[in-house]
Design a protein around this motif. Structure first.
Motif, PDB file in Angstrom:
ATOM      1  N   SER A 144       0.856  -1.186   0.000  1.00 44.95           N
ATOM      2  CA  SER A 144       0.000   0.000   0.000  1.00 44.95           C
ATOM      3  C   SER A 144       0.888   1.230   0.000  1.00 44.95           C
ATOM      4  CB  SER A 144      -0.913   0.007   1.222  1.00 44.95           C
ATOM      5  OG  SER A 144      -0.147   0.078   2.406  1.00 44.95           O
ATOM      6  N   PRO A 145       0.394   2.352  -0.496  1.00 44.00           N
ATOM      7  CA  PRO A 145       1.242   3.538  -0.586  1.00 44.00           C
ATOM      8  C   PRO A 145       1.596   4.094   0.782  1.00 44.00           C
ATOM      9  CG  PRO A 145      -1.025   4.082  -1.109  1.00 44.00           C
ATOM     10  CD  PRO A 145      -0.956   2.603  -1.002  1.00 44.00           C
ATOM     11  N   VAL A 146       2.741   4.746   0.853  1.00 43.06           N
ATOM     12  CA  VAL A 146       3.186   5.408   2.071  1.00 43.06           C
ATOM     13  C   VAL A 146       3.015   6.911   1.859  1.00 43.06           C
ATOM     14  CG1 VAL A 146       5.132   5.805   3.605  1.00 43.06           C
ATOM     15  CG2 VAL A 146       4.828   3.565   2.569  1.00 43.06           C
ATOM     16  N   VAL A 147       2.260   7.521   2.722  1.00 41.92           N
ATOM     17  CA  VAL A 147       1.890   8.911   2.484  1.00 41.92           C
ATOM     18  C   VAL A 147       2.738   9.898   3.261  1.00 41.92           C
ATOM     19  CG1 VAL A 147      -0.473   8.312   1.934  1.00 41.92           C
ATOM     20  CG2 VAL A 147       0.137   8.787   4.309  1.00 41.92           C
ATOM     21  N   ARG A 148       3.674   9.410   4.064  1.00 45.80           N
ATOM     22  CA  ARG A 148       4.532  10.309   4.825  1.00 45.80           C
ATOM     23  C   ARG A 148       5.860   9.611   5.059  1.00 45.80           C
ATOM     24  NH1 ARG A 148       3.127  10.279  11.124  1.00 45.80           N
ATOM     25  NH2 ARG A 148       5.302  10.880  11.071  1.00 45.80           N
ATOM     26  N   PRO A 149       6.930  10.363   5.292  1.00 43.00           N
ATOM     27  CA  PRO A 149       8.206   9.718   5.556  1.00 43.00           C
ATOM     28  C   PRO A 149       8.117   8.847   6.807  1.00 43.00           C
ATOM     29  CG  PRO A 149       8.514  12.052   5.111  1.00 43.00           C
ATOM     30  CD  PRO A 149       7.044  11.818   5.267  1.00 43.00           C
ATOM     31  N   MET A 150       8.552   7.612   6.674  1.00 43.77           N
ATOM     32  CA  MET A 150       8.524   6.695   7.810  1.00 43.77           C
ATOM     33  C   MET A 150       9.582   5.622   7.590  1.00 43.77           C
ATOM     34  SD  MET A 150       4.924   4.803   6.881  1.00 43.77           S
ATOM     35  CE  MET A 150       4.797   4.030   8.458  1.00 43.77           C
ATOM     36  N   PRO A 151      10.091   5.039   8.676  1.00 46.00           N
ATOM     37  CA  PRO A 151      11.092   3.998   8.513  1.00 46.00           C
ATOM     38  C   PRO A 151      10.513   2.803   7.785  1.00 46.00           C
ATOM     39  CG  PRO A 151      10.307   4.071  10.773  1.00 46.00           C
ATOM     40  CD  PRO A 151       9.765   5.279  10.081  1.00 46.00           C
ATOM     41  N   ARG A 152      11.367   2.077   7.072  1.00 44.62           N
ATOM     42  CA  ARG A 152      10.864   0.980   6.255  1.00 44.62           C
ATOM     43  C   ARG A 152      10.278  -0.140   7.092  1.00 44.62           C
ATOM     44  NH1 ARG A 152      15.718   2.237   3.139  1.00 44.62           N
ATOM     45  NH2 ARG A 152      15.070   3.409   1.313  1.00 44.62           N
ATOM     46  N   TRP A 153      10.765  -0.271   8.357  1.00 46.46           N
ATOM     47  CA  TRP A 153      10.212  -1.344   9.179  1.00 46.46           C
ATOM     48  C   TRP A 153       8.755  -1.078   9.542  1.00 46.46           C
ATOM     49  CZ3 TRP A 153       8.337   0.078  13.917  1.00 46.46           C
ATOM     50  CH2 TRP A 153       8.834   1.247  14.480  1.00 46.46           C
ATOM     51  N   ALA A 154       8.311   0.197   9.423  1.00 45.27           N
ATOM     52  CA  ALA A 154       6.929   0.534   9.776  1.00 45.27           C
ATOM     53  C   ALA A 154       6.002   0.486   8.578  1.00 45.27           C
ATOM     54  CB  ALA A 154       6.884   1.924  10.403  1.00 45.27           C
ATOM     55  N   GLN A 155       6.557   0.312   7.369  1.00 46.84           N
ATOM     56  CA  GLN A 155       5.717   0.255   6.199  1.00 46.84           C
ATOM     57  C   GLN A 155       4.954  -1.067   6.145  1.00 46.84           C
ATOM     58  OE1 GLN A 155       8.015   0.991   2.706  1.00 46.84           O
ATOM     59  NE2 GLN A 155       8.864   2.908   3.462  1.00 46.84           N
ATOM     60  N   PRO A 156       3.823  -1.089   5.451  1.00 46.63           N
ATOM     61  CA  PRO A 156       3.093  -2.353   5.315  1.00 46.63           C
ATOM     62  C   PRO A 156       3.992  -3.411   4.693  1.00 46.63           C
ATOM     63  CG  PRO A 156       1.771  -0.505   4.552  1.00 46.63           C
ATOM     64  CD  PRO A 156       3.157   0.033   4.795  1.00 46.63           C
ATOM     65  N   PRO A 157       3.926  -4.634   5.176  1.00 48.40           N
ATOM     66  CA  PRO A 157       4.828  -5.672   4.673  1.00 48.40           C
ATOM     67  C   PRO A 157       4.473  -6.078   3.258  1.00 48.40           C
ATOM     68  CG  PRO A 157       3.211  -6.620   6.145  1.00 48.40           C
ATOM     69  CD  PRO A 157       3.030  -5.128   6.211  1.00 48.40           C
ATOM     70  N   PRO A 158       5.420  -6.567   2.493  1.00 45.08           N
ATOM     71  CA  PRO A 158       5.113  -7.098   1.167  1.00 45.08           C
ATOM     72  C   PRO A 158       4.251  -8.344   1.276  1.00 45.08           C
ATOM     73  CG  PRO A 158       7.373  -7.570   1.793  1.00 45.08           C
ATOM     74  CD  PRO A 158       6.828  -6.638   2.839  1.00 45.08           C
ATOM     75  N   SER A 159       3.714  -8.737   0.142  1.00 45.70           N
ATOM     76  CA  SER A 159       2.721  -9.817   0.169  1.00 45.70           C
ATOM     77  C   SER A 159       3.401 -11.185   0.124  1.00 45.70           C
ATOM     78  CB  SER A 159       1.765  -9.676  -1.023  1.00 45.70           C
ATOM     79  OG  SER A 159       2.517  -9.638  -2.224  1.00 45.70           O
ATOM     80  N   TRP A 160       4.079 -11.533   1.218  1.00 44.63           N
ATOM     81  CA  TRP A 160       4.567 -12.895   1.359  1.00 44.63           C
ATOM     82  C   TRP A 160       4.263 -13.374   2.762  1.00 44.63           C
ATOM     83  CZ3 TRP A 160       8.089 -12.061   5.135  1.00 44.63           C
ATOM     84  CH2 TRP A 160       8.804 -10.872   5.098  1.00 44.63           C
ATOM     85  N   ALA A 161       4.382 -14.657   2.965  1.00 43.67           N
ATOM     86  CA  ALA A 161       3.949 -15.255   4.226  1.00 43.67           C
ATOM     87  C   ALA A 161       4.642 -14.617   5.405  1.00 43.67           C
ATOM     88  CB  ALA A 161       4.223 -16.756   4.205  1.00 43.67           C
ATOM     89  N   ALA A 162       3.875 -14.365   6.452  1.00 40.07           N
ATOM     90  CA  ALA A 162       4.434 -13.805   7.680  1.00 40.07           C
ATOM     91  C   ALA A 162       3.992 -14.676   8.847  1.00 40.07           C
ATOM     92  CB  ALA A 162       3.959 -12.370   7.882  1.00 40.07           C
ATOM     93  N   GLY A 163       4.772 -14.644   9.900  1.00 36.65           N
ATOM     94  CA  GLY A 163       4.428 -15.428  11.078  1.00 36.65           C
ATOM     95  C   GLY A 163       5.681 -15.973  11.721  1.00 36.65           C
ATOM     96  N   SER A 164       5.512 -16.780  12.734  1.00 35.02           N
ATOM     97  CA  SER A 164       6.658 -17.348  13.408  1.00 35.02           C
ATOM     98  C   SER A 164       6.274 -18.711  13.951  1.00 35.02           C
ATOM     99  CB  SER A 164       7.121 -16.457  14.557  1.00 35.02           C
ATOM    100  OG  SER A 164       6.114 -16.359  15.547  1.00 35.02           O
ATOM    101  N   SER A 165       7.273 -19.544  14.172  1.00 33.53           N
ATOM    102  CA  SER A 165       7.033 -20.861  14.755  1.00 33.53           C
ATOM    103  C   SER A 165       8.207 -21.219  15.632  1.00 33.53           C
ATOM    104  CB  SER A 165       6.842 -21.906  13.650  1.00 33.53           C
ATOM    105  OG  SER A 165       8.017 -22.018  12.868  1.00 33.53           O
ATOM    106  N   ARG A 166       7.929 -21.994  16.662  1.00 33.60           N
ATOM    107  CA  ARG A 166       8.970 -22.445  17.581  1.00 33.60           C
ATOM    108  C   ARG A 166       9.358 -23.869  17.213  1.00 33.60           C
ATOM    109  NH1 ARG A 166      10.733 -20.947  22.538  1.00 33.60           N
ATOM    110  NH2 ARG A 166       9.084 -19.411  22.784  1.00 33.60           N
ATOM    111  N   VAL A 167      10.651 -24.086  17.099  1.00 32.44           N
ATOM    112  CA  VAL A 167      11.173 -25.406  16.791  1.00 32.44           C
ATOM    113  C   VAL A 167      11.885 -25.928  18.026  1.00 32.44           C
ATOM    114  CG1 VAL A 167      12.685 -26.748  15.293  1.00 32.44           C
ATOM    115  CG2 VAL A 167      11.444 -24.766  14.377  1.00 32.44           C
ATOM    116  N   GLY A 168      11.636 -27.185  18.367  1.00 33.50           N
ATOM    117  CA  GLY A 168      12.297 -27.763  19.522  1.00 33.50           C
ATOM    118  C   GLY A 168      11.609 -27.382  20.821  1.00 33.50           C
ATOM    119  N   SER A 169      12.322 -27.572  21.931  1.00 30.54           N
ATOM    120  CA  SER A 169      11.773 -27.321  23.271  1.00 30.54           C
ATOM    121  C   SER A 169      12.402 -26.072  23.865  1.00 30.54           C
ATOM    122  CB  SER A 169      12.067 -28.517  24.190  1.00 30.54           C
ATOM    123  OG  SER A 169      11.872 -28.180  25.539  1.00 30.54           O
ATOM    124  N   PRO A 170      11.598 -25.235  24.576  1.00 31.18           N
ATOM    125  CA  PRO A 170      12.170 -24.047  25.201  1.00 31.18           C
ATOM    126  C   PRO A 170      13.121 -24.380  26.344  1.00 31.18           C
ATOM    127  CG  PRO A 170       9.888 -24.334  25.853  1.00 31.18           C
ATOM    128  CD  PRO A 170      10.144 -25.335  24.773  1.00 31.18           C
TER     129      PRO A 170
END
Length: 435
Positions: free
Chosen positions: A151-177
Motif C-alpha cells: 500500500s502507498p506510504v503517504v509520509r516519511p517513515m522507517p521501512r520497518w513501519a511500512q506495510p509488509p510485502p505480500s509474502w507469508a508472515a508469522g513465526s514458529s517455535r522449533v524444539g523445546s524451550p
C-alpha cells in the motif's frame, strides 16, 4: 548530590542498604509552584530510590540484572548532563567514534570480520526486531533496493513501519524451550516449507531461563544450505564468549548474519544498553535508513550515523558508557569479571548438590542455576521469594522449568561472593516447607 551518588555506589559494593517496601513514604505532589530541586532530590534519595532492589546488589540473582562499573555510571550520567543526541555524527561528534570502538570490540568478540558493524539500542527486544527487519529487507530486496509495499506510504517513515510485502508472515517455535535447539530439529522444520517464506532463523546463545546454548555450528550449516538469514540472540550469554574455557560452546556464532548482545546484562553497563551486530552492515543500513527533507543534513552518503542501523531515529548514545568502562578498566578485567561469575555459579551448583534439602533441576549452563527445594509448592516458593525481597536479603524469583516451579539463580555480578550464595541457600534450608 554528587557526593550522595558516589557514596551510594560505594556502599552497595560493601554493605548494601536494606530495601524499603514500596509506597512506604508519602511522595510529594505535583503542584503549580513546585518544591524546588533540593527537596525533590531529597524525595528521590530518601523516599523513591530506596524502595528499588538495585541490579548491582550482590544478591540480585533474579532475571538477568547488571552491575555497571563506576566508569560506566559516570559516562552515563555525563550523557544526560551534556544533553547529547546520539543519532548522528553531526550532532554527537566523537561520541559516535567512541561508540564505534565499543561496537568493534563486540564484533571482534563474536569473531566477525573487520567490515562488520552495528549499533547500540535500548534492549534485546529492539535489537532482535532490528535484526529481523534487516533480514526481511535482505530477503525481499537482497540487492539493497527498498522492498515493495502493498500500500502507498503517504509520509516519511522507517521501512520497518511500512506495510509488509505480500509474502507469508508469522513465526514458529522449533524444539523445546527447555533444551538447546539442534541442527536436525531445524532441518526437519525447514524441509516442509519454502525457504523463500522464511525471513530468518533465530537461535539462542544463552537462553535467559536456563543459560543453554543452541547447537550454533549445526544450525549455521542448515541455514547456509537453505539460504536463510541466521540471527543469534546472545543478549545474556554473549558475555561468556570472553571466557576461554567457554568459547567452544559458541562455535558457529561468527557465521550468523546478525547477533544481539546486551552490555547492560553481563558486560557491566547501566540500563539501558543492548547491541545489534551485523556481519554485512550495508543491508542493515539499506533497511533502516530514514529519508526526509529535515534529515538531508545528516544523510550524506559518506556519513555513518548510528540511527541508520536499527528501528529508531531518536537515540541515546548508549555505547559511550561501554567505551568509557573498557578504556578505564581494560579488556582483561572484563574477562576476569565474567570468569568470576561463572566460578560463583559453579560453587552454587556444588553447594546445592551437597544439600539434603535442595537439588538441581538440570545440568547448569553458563551462570544460570535452576534448583528446587524438596517438598515445596509453587506458593511456598513465592512466599519465600517475597520475604527475601522485602527484607532486603536477596532478589531470587521462581521460574518454570519442564512444567515445574523451581528457583533460579543468575550470576552476572562479579561482586557476588560465595558468602552471598551461602546466605541465600541457608535461608532455604532453614525455612521449613510449611503450607
Amino acid at each position: 548530590m554528587l557526593r550522595d551518588l558516589a557514596d551510594w555506589i560505594a556502599d552497595r559494593r560493601t554493605s548494601p542498604s536494606p530495601i524499603r517496601p514500596p509506597r512506604s513514604a508519602q511522595l510529594p505532589e505535583v503542584t503549580t509552584t513546585g518544591i524546588g530541586i533540593n527537596a525533590t532530590w531529597a524525595a528521590l534519595r530518601d523516599a523513591l530510590l530506596p524502595t528499588a532492589f538495585p541490579t548491582d546488589h550482590p544478591r540480585y540473582l533474579a532475571f538477568v540484572g547488571g552491575s555497571p562499573t563506576p566508569a560506566a555510571v559516570i559516562a552515563d550520567a555525563a550523557l544526560s548532563a551534556a544533553s547529547i543526541y546520539g543519532g548522528s555524527e553531526l550532532e554527537a561528534g566523537d561520541v559516535v567514534a567512541a561508540e564505534r570502538v565499543a561496537i568493534q570490540w563486540l564484533c571482534d568478540t563474536v569473531g566477525y570480520p573487520d567490515t562488520a558493524h552495528g549499533v547500540f539500542v535500548s534492549g534485546g527486544s529492539l535489537a532482535n526486531l532490528s535484526a529481523l527487519v534487516t533480514a526481511r529487507h535482505g530477503r525481499v530486496a537482497p540487492d539493497g533496493r527498498a522492498p515493495a509495499s502493498s500500500s502507498p506510504v503517504v509520509r516519511p517513515m522507517p521501512r520497518w513501519a511500512q506495510p509488509p510485502p505480500s509474502w507469508a508472515a508469522g513465526s514458529s517455535r522449533v524444539g523445546s524451550p527447555d533444551h538447546p535447539l539442534r541442527g536436525s530439529d531445524l532441518a526437519a522444520a525447514l524441509a516442509d516449507v519454502d525457504p523463500r517464506d522464511v525471513v530468518a532463523v533465530v537461535a539462542s546463545a544463552g537462553a535467559t531461563n536456563t543459560g543453554a546454548i543452541d547447537c550454533l555450528a549445526d544450525i549455521a550449516d542448515v541455514c547456509a544450505q537453505h539460504g536463510v538469514w541466521l540471527h543469534v540472540d546472545a543478549a545474556y550469554g554473549g558475555a561468556a564468549l570472553l571466557s576461554p574455557g567457554r568459547r567452544a560452546d559458541f562455535d558457529g556464532i561468527d557465521r550468523a548474519n546478525s547477533v544481539t548482545i546486551d552490555p547492560h546484562k553481563w558486560l557491566f553497563t547501566p540500563f539501558d544498553c543492548a547491541a545489534v551486530l551485523y556481519q554485512d552492515p550495508l543491508v542493515a543500513r539499506a533497511a533502516h535508513r530514514q529519508r526526509a527533507g529535515y534529515l538531508d543534513a545528516v544523510n550524506d552518503a559518506d556519513v555513518d550515523n548510528p540511527a541508520d542501523y536499527a528501528a529508531h531515529l531518536s537515540r541515546r548514545a548508549r555505547g559511550l558508557p561501554v567505551w568509557a568502562s573498557l578504556v578505564a578498566n581494560g579488556t582483561d578485567a572484563y574477562v576476569e569479571a565474567v570468569e568470576c561469575c561463572l566460578a560463583t555459579a559453579e560453587y552454587a551448583a556444588k553447594q546445592i548438590e551437597s544439600s539434603p534439602h535442595l537439588e538441581l533441576a538440570n545440568d547448569p549452563h553458563l551462570s544460570v542455576v535452576l534448583f528446587r527445594r524438596r517438598g515445596w509448592s509453587a506458593e511456598q516458593y513465592a512466599r519465600w521469594s517475597e520475604r527475601a525481597r522485602s527484607r532486603g536479603m536477596a532478589l531470587v524469583t521462581p521460574t518454570t522449568f519442564a512444567d515445574e516451579t523451581v528457583l533460579r539463580l543468575c550470576f552476572v555480578n562479579p561482586l557476588t561472593t560465595t558468602a552471598d550464595v551461602d546466605l541465600v541457600l541457608e535461608s532455604l534450608e532453614c525455612d521449613a516447607p510449611t503450607t
